[in-house]
Write a protein that holds these residues in place. Structure first.
Motif, PDB file in Angstrom:
ATOM      1  N   CYS A   4      -7.295 -41.592 -30.973  1.00  0.00           N
ATOM      2  CA  CYS A   4      -7.337 -40.156 -31.224  1.00  0.00           C
ATOM      3  C   CYS A   4      -6.250 -39.723 -32.201  1.00  0.00           C
ATOM      4  O   CYS A   4      -5.994 -38.524 -32.365  1.00  0.00           O
ATOM      5  CB  CYS A   4      -7.199 -39.379 -29.919  1.00  0.00           C
ATOM      6  SG  CYS A   4      -8.721 -39.364 -28.979  1.00  0.00           S
ATOM      7  N   ASN A   5      -5.609 -40.684 -32.846  1.00  0.00           N
ATOM      8  CA  ASN A   5      -4.587 -40.325 -33.836  1.00  0.00           C
ATOM      9  C   ASN A   5      -5.271 -40.145 -35.201  1.00  0.00           C
ATOM     10  O   ASN A   5      -5.799 -41.115 -35.756  1.00  0.00           O
ATOM     11  CB  ASN A   5      -3.544 -41.454 -33.885  1.00  0.00           C
ATOM     12  CG  ASN A   5      -2.479 -41.199 -34.921  1.00  0.00           C
ATOM     13  OD1 ASN A   5      -2.776 -40.783 -36.043  1.00  0.00           O
ATOM     14  ND2 ASN A   5      -1.239 -41.459 -34.559  1.00  0.00           N
ATOM     15  N   ALA A  31      -8.071 -35.637 -30.095  1.00  0.00           N
ATOM     16  CA  ALA A  31      -7.052 -35.074 -29.186  1.00  0.00           C
ATOM     17  C   ALA A  31      -7.074 -35.923 -27.919  1.00  0.00           C
ATOM     18  O   ALA A  31      -8.041 -35.866 -27.151  1.00  0.00           O
ATOM     19  CB  ALA A  31      -7.367 -33.623 -28.864  1.00  0.00           C
ATOM     20  N   TRP A  33      -5.869 -35.857 -24.997  1.00  0.00           N
ATOM     21  CA  TRP A  33      -6.021 -35.284 -23.649  1.00  0.00           C
ATOM     22  C   TRP A  33      -7.489 -35.087 -23.292  1.00  0.00           C
ATOM     23  O   TRP A  33      -7.855 -35.086 -22.117  1.00  0.00           O
ATOM     24  CB  TRP A  33      -5.257 -33.949 -23.526  1.00  0.00           C
ATOM     25  CG  TRP A  33      -5.798 -32.827 -24.379  1.00  0.00           C
ATOM     26  CD1 TRP A  33      -5.431 -32.523 -25.648  1.00  0.00           C
ATOM     27  CD2 TRP A  33      -6.795 -31.862 -24.012  1.00  0.00           C
ATOM     28  NE1 TRP A  33      -6.140 -31.430 -26.112  1.00  0.00           N
ATOM     29  CE2 TRP A  33      -6.982 -31.005 -25.121  1.00  0.00           C
ATOM     30  CE3 TRP A  33      -7.560 -31.631 -22.866  1.00  0.00           C
ATOM     31  CZ2 TRP A  33      -7.901 -29.946 -25.128  1.00  0.00           C
ATOM     32  CZ3 TRP A  33      -8.471 -30.575 -22.854  1.00  0.00           C
ATOM     33  CH2 TRP A  33      -8.623 -29.755 -23.970  1.00  0.00           C
ATOM     34  N   VAL A  34      -8.347 -34.941 -24.316  1.00  0.00           N
ATOM     35  CA  VAL A  34      -9.752 -34.590 -24.012  1.00  0.00           C
ATOM     36  C   VAL A  34     -10.503 -35.750 -23.334  1.00  0.00           C
ATOM     37  O   VAL A  34     -11.040 -35.567 -22.230  1.00  0.00           O
ATOM     38  CB  VAL A  34     -10.498 -34.078 -25.273  1.00  0.00           C
ATOM     39  CG1 VAL A  34     -11.924 -33.690 -24.926  1.00  0.00           C
ATOM     40  CG2 VAL A  34      -9.766 -32.892 -25.890  1.00  0.00           C
ATOM     41  N   VAL A 186     -13.028 -26.885 -25.107  1.00  0.00           N
ATOM     42  CA  VAL A 186     -12.378 -27.768 -26.082  1.00  0.00           C
ATOM     43  C   VAL A 186     -12.470 -27.101 -27.458  1.00  0.00           C
ATOM     44  O   VAL A 186     -13.566 -26.892 -27.974  1.00  0.00           O
ATOM     45  CB  VAL A 186     -13.055 -29.164 -26.109  1.00  0.00           C
ATOM     46  CG1 VAL A 186     -12.361 -30.076 -27.102  1.00  0.00           C
ATOM     47  CG2 VAL A 186     -13.052 -29.790 -24.712  1.00  0.00           C
ATOM     48  N   ASP A 189     -10.345 -27.745 -33.230  1.00  0.00           N
ATOM     49  CA  ASP A 189      -9.362 -28.637 -33.872  1.00  0.00           C
ATOM     50  C   ASP A 189      -9.152 -29.957 -33.125  1.00  0.00           C
ATOM     51  O   ASP A 189      -8.319 -30.774 -33.519  1.00  0.00           O
ATOM     52  CB  ASP A 189      -8.031 -27.912 -34.112  1.00  0.00           C
ATOM     53  CG  ASP A 189      -7.392 -27.438 -32.822  1.00  0.00           C
ATOM     54  OD1 ASP A 189      -7.896 -27.786 -31.735  1.00  0.00           O
ATOM     55  OD2 ASP A 189      -6.374 -26.713 -32.898  1.00  0.00           O
ATOM     56  N   CYS A 190      -9.928 -30.172 -32.058  1.00  0.00           N
ATOM     57  CA  CYS A 190      -9.848 -31.459 -31.339  1.00  0.00           C
ATOM     58  C   CYS A 190     -10.796 -32.501 -31.934  1.00  0.00           C
ATOM     59  O   CYS A 190     -10.919 -33.609 -31.389  1.00  0.00           O
ATOM     60  CB  CYS A 190     -10.191 -31.262 -29.863  1.00  0.00           C
ATOM     61  SG  CYS A 190      -8.959 -30.295 -28.994  1.00  0.00           S
ATOM     62  N   ARG A 194     -14.031 -31.077 -38.181  1.00  0.00           N
ATOM     63  CA  ARG A 194     -13.876 -29.923 -37.310  1.00  0.00           C
ATOM     64  C   ARG A 194     -15.207 -29.143 -37.262  1.00  0.00           C
ATOM     65  O   ARG A 194     -15.703 -28.724 -38.314  1.00  0.00           O
ATOM     66  CB  ARG A 194     -12.793 -29.057 -37.962  1.00  0.00           C
ATOM     67  CG  ARG A 194     -12.166 -28.009 -37.137  1.00  0.00           C
ATOM     68  CD  ARG A 194     -11.070 -27.351 -38.010  1.00  0.00           C
ATOM     69  NE  ARG A 194     -10.223 -26.494 -37.226  1.00  0.00           N
ATOM     70  CZ  ARG A 194     -10.512 -25.250 -36.909  1.00  0.00           C
ATOM     71  NH1 ARG A 194     -11.642 -24.712 -37.333  1.00  0.00           N
ATOM     72  NH2 ARG A 194      -9.682 -24.542 -36.188  1.00  0.00           N
TER      73      ARG A 194
END
Ligand code: SAM
Length: 287
Positions: A4-5, A31, A33-34, A186, A189-190, A194
């Protein structure tokens, strides 16, 4: 690598000469966390076999593999094959299948892949095909739960209450098979690229039996579809078009016999009322 980077993801995709396909609904998560939250809130543990649709480069796949007994992921895009071979090399409880989920027998696949495990479905769905995939997953009756990321407005439509603007035939369909709940939103921007809209993660807890009994399930869904087909018409007029062989006077009697006002609109009816109406039609031998 960190899946996710954004920098690492871009470098990986460039190295493989990968180009995003809008037609395949490709918006990849960037992202961390998602995927973590989806896997956790779906309730995945090592007693579960998880079917993932559309792994992309695998961020959700990785989070699911960390928790599940087994993960089987179906990806339509063959150009992701070498990328997934690299990113998923360490996942020993993962099976990757390349193909179109819409062309697969999901129930057969689940019983073949997940012997002795509790079957679940989990996905960041391609938005162009959200509803057909949900229909397929729910109709397969193969899962305990289905946890999916969809456009927020689709999630709201699925969770809508009778009589509200978002309530639709698809709401009734999904609630017939499952109890839906929105887990979290969500933001755009995750994802890379986009999207224009906000997404939401929706969990559909599959019911062990339908919420109301009906004599004829096929007829029930015909009545529901008819009730929503022309939203500005009364239910009586909508049913008259869809069930033209019955006759308007008979339909009016059936509506009144169900304790509904003659002028009611389809969107005002809840499950039980649609079911009562379908059963009246069946009882008269009019189906
Ligand atoms: N899971 C990844 C993530 O969260 O970053 C990718 C999600 S992306 C929104 C949807 C994925 O579904 C893409 O990888 C796309 O190629 C795949 N896909 C699209 N249509 C499909 C189909 N009919 N069957 C299987 N996979 C499909």
């Amino acid at each position: 690598m960190e899946l996710c980077n954004p920098k690492e993801v871009k470098a990986l995709l460039e190295r493989h000469g990968f180009h995003f396909s809008k037609a395949k609904g490709q918006n990849f998560l960037i992202a961390p966390w998602v995927p973590r939250e989806i896997a956790a809130k779906a309730g995945v543990d090592d007693s579960c076999g998880v079917l993932e649709i559309g792994p992309g480069i695998g961020p959700l796949t990785q989070a699911l593999c960390e928790r599940a007994g087994k993960v089987t992921a179906i990806e339509v895009d063959q150009t992701l094959r070498p990328i997934l071979a690299e990113t998923m090399a360490d996942q020993d409880n993962l099976e990757l299948i390349f193909g179109d989920v819409m062309k697969m027998d999901v129930a057969a696949l689940v019983s073949e892949q997940f012997q002795g495990l509790r079957p679940m479905a989990c996905a960041n769905l391609p938005y162009y095909i959200t509803s057909p995939i949900l229909v397929k997953l729910l109709e397969s009756r193969a899962f305990e739960s289905v946890t999916v990321m969809v456009q927020k407005e689709v999630a709201q439509r699925i969770c809508a209450k009778a009589g509200t603007a978002n309530y639709s035939a698809f709401t009734v369909f999904c609630n017939w098979y499952a109890e839906p709940e929105i887990l979290f939103d969500v933001p755009p921007d995750c994802f890379l690229p986009r999207p224009k809209v906000t997404s939401a993660v929706l969990k559909l807890n599959v019911r062990s039996q339908a919420p109301v009994r009906v004599k004829d399930e096929g007829l029930f869904f015909r009545v529901v579809r008819a009730g929503f087909a022309q939203r500005r018409k009364t239910l009586l007029n909508a049913l008259s078009s869809a069930f033209s062989s019955i006759g308007k006077d008979t339909l009016r009697d059936l509506i009144v016999r169900c304790n509904l006002p003659e002028t009611v609109r389809g969107e005002a009816l809840d499950f039980a009322q649609f079911a009562a109406l379908a059963d009246e039609i069946a009882a008269q031998g009019l189906n």
